[in-house]
Design a protein around this motif. Structure first.
Motif: not given
Lengths: 221, 680
Positions: A111, A114-115, A139, B672, B675-676, B679-680
């Motif tokens: 993850f 990816y980030l 993390m 999380i 962050l997701l 980033s999208l």
């Protein structure tokens, strides 16, 4: 030393930092945990020194020395004393079993890669490829805090998170300004002392350092 | 340099020093009371002088103090509007400070008064600072000083549960209001200087900005909500009848007389000075809430038999009357009728000053009664006019003033408000066409009910025979309390018979806020006649009415007393019952009974009569009567609201597991997810 080699060494040390993070995730014994934490600090310190040399940022040498003295010597020593004083012999217990934790850890690493992909594209620093590792270490530190029941392992998780942040700072921007780093270092030291004091109190109040016991503090409906 | 703002600032500093150094004299409580209240009277007098001076000459002065936050210094400004409110606050504080010398002495030996003195000074200083403030930061700081000081004053006798409850309720409402005011200033500051810069926090920046109507509406509604909570506008009034009765009476006089007026100041400042653009329906909201407060306030007041609670409900009523004036001024301004707007605004501000005077006077009178009898329940009083003749006369002046009867001041301002209703040309809006005559009718009803209420108060408290335990120790209050009440009574009379001087004095106010002078027409008939729009439409001369009343009184006195033999006292005719006791007098509950029947649907009434069985139903042994009248708003709005808050809190409590790991998972998952999303 040409840049190619430096980049290699940097990546190598990053791998070690990540490895120690996974090691901590998997390790049940408290003494070994402290040793792993000291090793992580050591790799961090060496890495900082190399970055300082390559980038020509002299204040990073100070950071490196501080990391070495604080995270490799002082903090493990304090933790060691805590463990001895509080007579912690019980092995650290986990909430989730260790293989499952490791799998979650691996997912987190993917993850973070990816980030950080967009950041790595933009950056021109030689250390850019290790940003993902740094984020993963943060993390994993948090994951460790979540999965462990014992208060001392929680503080080790917290300190590991701080390691990750420091690593991110060095690899993304060649370190924060010295003032900030000095402040952070002091904070961590003080946090360790405060945690130590709290542990004594928790120990005397609950006769245990299992944070599960603290559910008793919850107000009833 | 002797300029008004310097005098005003000196007075604030004097009050702060007096308050903060009161602890030095705590060993000698008698001396502490004399010194600090004389000093606060002096400071109030200075503030009054600077206020009168400012309004008289239409001066606007500014000071920027180098204190406050970095880059956000305190701005002070004394203009006609703040000068007017400073006069109102200063005048009543002056009277009350003198009154307090005697009143607070009553506490000596029962409890230390140092805390009362400290917060008394801070409270008055806070109110002066509110009127002086010229930026949002200093305004809110002063506002909070005022609120916190008055909280501690309400809490003064903190061993009683009802006092603690009232103070807590007051604090909650005050803070909900303060948040709304803060948000309103935030909206205005953000629009006037952009959200990146702090420079918009001064009122000057807000004055220069042009606000789009929708954002101005947001700012206005927030500010009005916040100030209405402080002013006790229905339905935000619940704290008022709780907090005012339990505070010491000199504090009730200040809270009811002038602290509520700072909220009026805030409303006028924000609408007429800072925002300036308004659609007519803002005024309609203010007018409607004013009407509701006026009529409901007086009806609730009629049902009370606690003297101070009754007066507190009358404050709700009078705030309503003031808001009627302000609301009308807003409506007239948005329909571009500056002359009528000036009339309505001056009527509202006149009533502000008048209410401060007579409500202060009435609370001082209630305090004198409380001081002498240690009793707040009217059903246990009676016949006090023979024991306390001075207090009775002053209280009567207050009663006549608040009932809006000539020749005192309440009449003039309510009459002016009426004229604003009656003289208004037809409105270019259907809703307003409906609202205007209805408003006039409701205002008339309010005046009549208030008069009924004060007939009840004066009759039950001062006339007749004592209903309670016959207490021989009741005596007239000392010189300082009488002096405070006398000065307030004389001010009530002066404002009632010489209204034209007031109109001329406030000219600069209406000119700067709505752009028209009232004195051109109102004082056109000379200082003797008050003619709001034109002499042929309506006119009133306080002096002639006053002289007429004096003459009528003199004639009656002469006719009755010139030959003393004509009057002889006899026993009351008791229908042959022969066992009359003082408890059989007409009392407060029986006086209010007809009105309770008519307007019963507005109250939550619990009435119960229990007759003890006797050998024959025609001869009951004992009769027990129970009556409780409660505010419906408490059950309509506040109970459901608190129930909802507790329900949400219980639901939210499920997230609280007590396990650190759970909390960590919450933050981990949040991290999380964030962050997701990023980033999208």
């Amino acid at each position: 030393m040409d840049l190619q080699t430096v980049s290699q060494i940097n990546g190598f040390l990053a791998a070690f930092v990540l490895l120690t993070a996974f090691g901590m995730l998997a390790q049940k014994r408290i003494y070994s945990l402290i040793h792993l934490f000291a090793w992580q600090g050591f790799f961090l310190s060496v890495n900082t020194a190399i970055v300082a040399y390559v980038a020509g940022k002299h204040h990073l040498y100070i950071s490196s020395v501080m990391t070495l003295s604080l995270k490799v010597i002082v903090l493990p020593y304090i933790l060691h004393i805590l463990v001895v004083k509080l007579k912690i012999r019980k092995e650290a217990e986990t909430l989730v079993n260790i293989p499952a934790t490791m799998l979650i850890g691996i997912a987190l690493v993917i993850f973070s890669y990816y980030l950080t992909a967009p950041v790595t594209e933009l950056s021109s620093l030689i250390t850019r490829s290790t940003i993902a590792v740094a984020l993963a270490v943060v993390m994993i530190g948090m994951l460790m805090m979540i999965t462990r029941k014992h208060a001392v392992t929680q503080i080790i998780g917290f300190l590991a998170m701080e390691n990750g942040l420091f690593f991110a700072a060095t690899s993304a921007t060649y370190g924060m300004p010295l003032v900030v780093e000095l402040g952070v270092a002091l904070d961590v030291l003080i946090a360790a002392f405060i945690f130590g004091i709290f542990f004594f109190h928790i120990h005397t109040t609950f006769d245990s350092l299992d944070v599960e016991q603290m559910t008793r503090l919850k107000e009833g409906d | 340099m002797m300029t008004p703002i310097n005098i005003a600032a000196t007075s604030v500093v004097l009050l702060l020093i007096t308050g903060l150094s009161a602890g030095l004299l705590r060993r000698n409580q008698g001396l502490l009371i004399r010194v600090s209240f004389i000093l606060s009277a002096l400071a109030s007098f200075m503030a009054t002088a600077s206020g009168i001076w400012t309004v008289k000459n239409g001066i606007t002065e500014k000071i920027i103090l180098p204190i406050g936050l970095p880059d956000l210094p305190f701005h002070l400004r004394l203009d006609a509007l703040s000068g007017f409110f400073m006069t109102v606050i200063g005048l009543l504080s002056f009277f009350v400070s003198i009154y307090s010398i005697g009143y607070v002495k009553g506490f000596i030996g029962r409890r230390p008064v140092t805390r009362l003195v400290v917060f008394y000074c801070l409270f008055i200083a806070g109110m002066f600072m509110v009127t002086l403030a010229d930026d949002a930061l200093f305004f809110l700081v002063s506002w909070e000083i005022m609120a916190a000081a008055s909280y501690f004053l309400v809490m003064f006798e903190d061993e009683k549960v009802e006092n603690r409850r009232a103070a807590f309720l007051y604090m909650v409402v005050a803070h909900v209001g303060a948040i709304a005011i803060l948000l309103s200033f935030g909206v205005m500051a953000g629009l006037s200087a952009g959200f990146e810069s702090f420079s918009g926090f001064t009122f000057d920046a807000m004055r220069q900005a042009q606000f789009p109507v929708e954002w101005a509406t947001v700012a206005f509604l927030l500010a009005f909500f916040g100030f209405a909570a402080k002013a006790g506008v229905i339905p935000l009034h619940v704290w008022l009848p709780e907090a005012h009765p339990v505070a010491p009476s000199n504090i009730s006089a200040l809270m009811s007389g002038v602290m509520l007026k700072t909220a009026i100041y805030g409303i006028v400042r924000v609408t007429f000075d800072l925002l300036r653009v308004f659609p007519w329906w803002w005024g309609a909201i203010v007018l409607t809430l004013g009407l509701v407060s006026a009529i409901m306030g007086v009806l609730y007041a009629l049902m009370q038999h606690d003297l101070k609670k009754l007066l507190a409900y009358h404050s709700v009523e009078n705030i309503g009357i003031i808001l009627i004036g302000i609301g009308l001024a807003m409506i007239f301004t948005s329909f571009k009728m500056p002359m009528m707007a000036a009339l309505a605004l001056i009527a509202g501000l006149y009533h502000t000053l008048n209410h401060a005077m007579f409500k202060g006077l009435l609370f001082m009178g209630a305090g004198a009664v409380l001081h002498a009898t240690h009793e707040r329940n009217m059903e246990k009083m009676g016949g006090l006019i023979r024991r306390m003749p001075w207090t009775a006369v002053f209280f009567l002046v207050g009663c006549i003033s608040i009932s809006a009867l000539p020749p005192f001041n309440g009449f003039v301002s309510e009459w002016l408000t009426f004229q604003a209703f009656l003289l208004s040309p037809s409105m270019p809006n259907q809703i307003m066409k409906l609202l205007m005559p209805m408003g006039a009718a409701l205002l008339a009803l309010t005046g009549a009910l208030a008069a009924a209420c004060f007939v009840k108060v004066f009759g039950v408290v001062f006339l007749g025979h004592s209903r309670g335990h016959h207490n021989q120790n009741i005596h007239e209050v000392d010189w300082s309390m009488r002096a405070g009440m006398m000065m307030a009574s004389l001010t009530c009379l002066a404002l009632g018979v010489l209204p034209t001087f007031f109109i001329e004095w406030t000219d600069v106010l209406s000119e700067s806020l709505v752009g028209a002078k009232l004195s051109a027409s109102a004082a056109a008939g000379g200082w003797l006649w008050l003619t709001p729009i034109a002499p042929e439409r309506a006119s009133y001369s306080g002096i002639i009415v006053f002289l007429g009343i004096l003459a009528a009184y003199g004639i009656v006195y002469v006719v009755l007393h010139v030959n003393p033999g004509k009057i002889h006292r006899g026993a009351i005719w008791d229908c042959g019952f022969e066992k009359l006791t003082p408890r059989m007098q007409y009392n407060a509950t029986s006086f209010a009974m007809p009105i309770r029947r008519i307007f019963g649907f507005l109250f939550l009434i619990k009435e119960d009569v229990q007759i003890k069985k006797a050998p024959h139903p025609a001869f009951p042994k004992r009769l027990h009567y129970f009556l409780r009248v409660r505010d419906r708003f408490w059950f309509w709005i506040y109970m459901p609201f608190t129930a909802a808050v507790f329900w949400i809190a219980r639901k939210a409590g499920r997230f609280q597991q007590g396990r650190i790991q759970t909390y960590l998972i919450y933050s981990f998952l949040t991290l999380i997810v964030l962050l997701l999303v990023k980033s999208l």
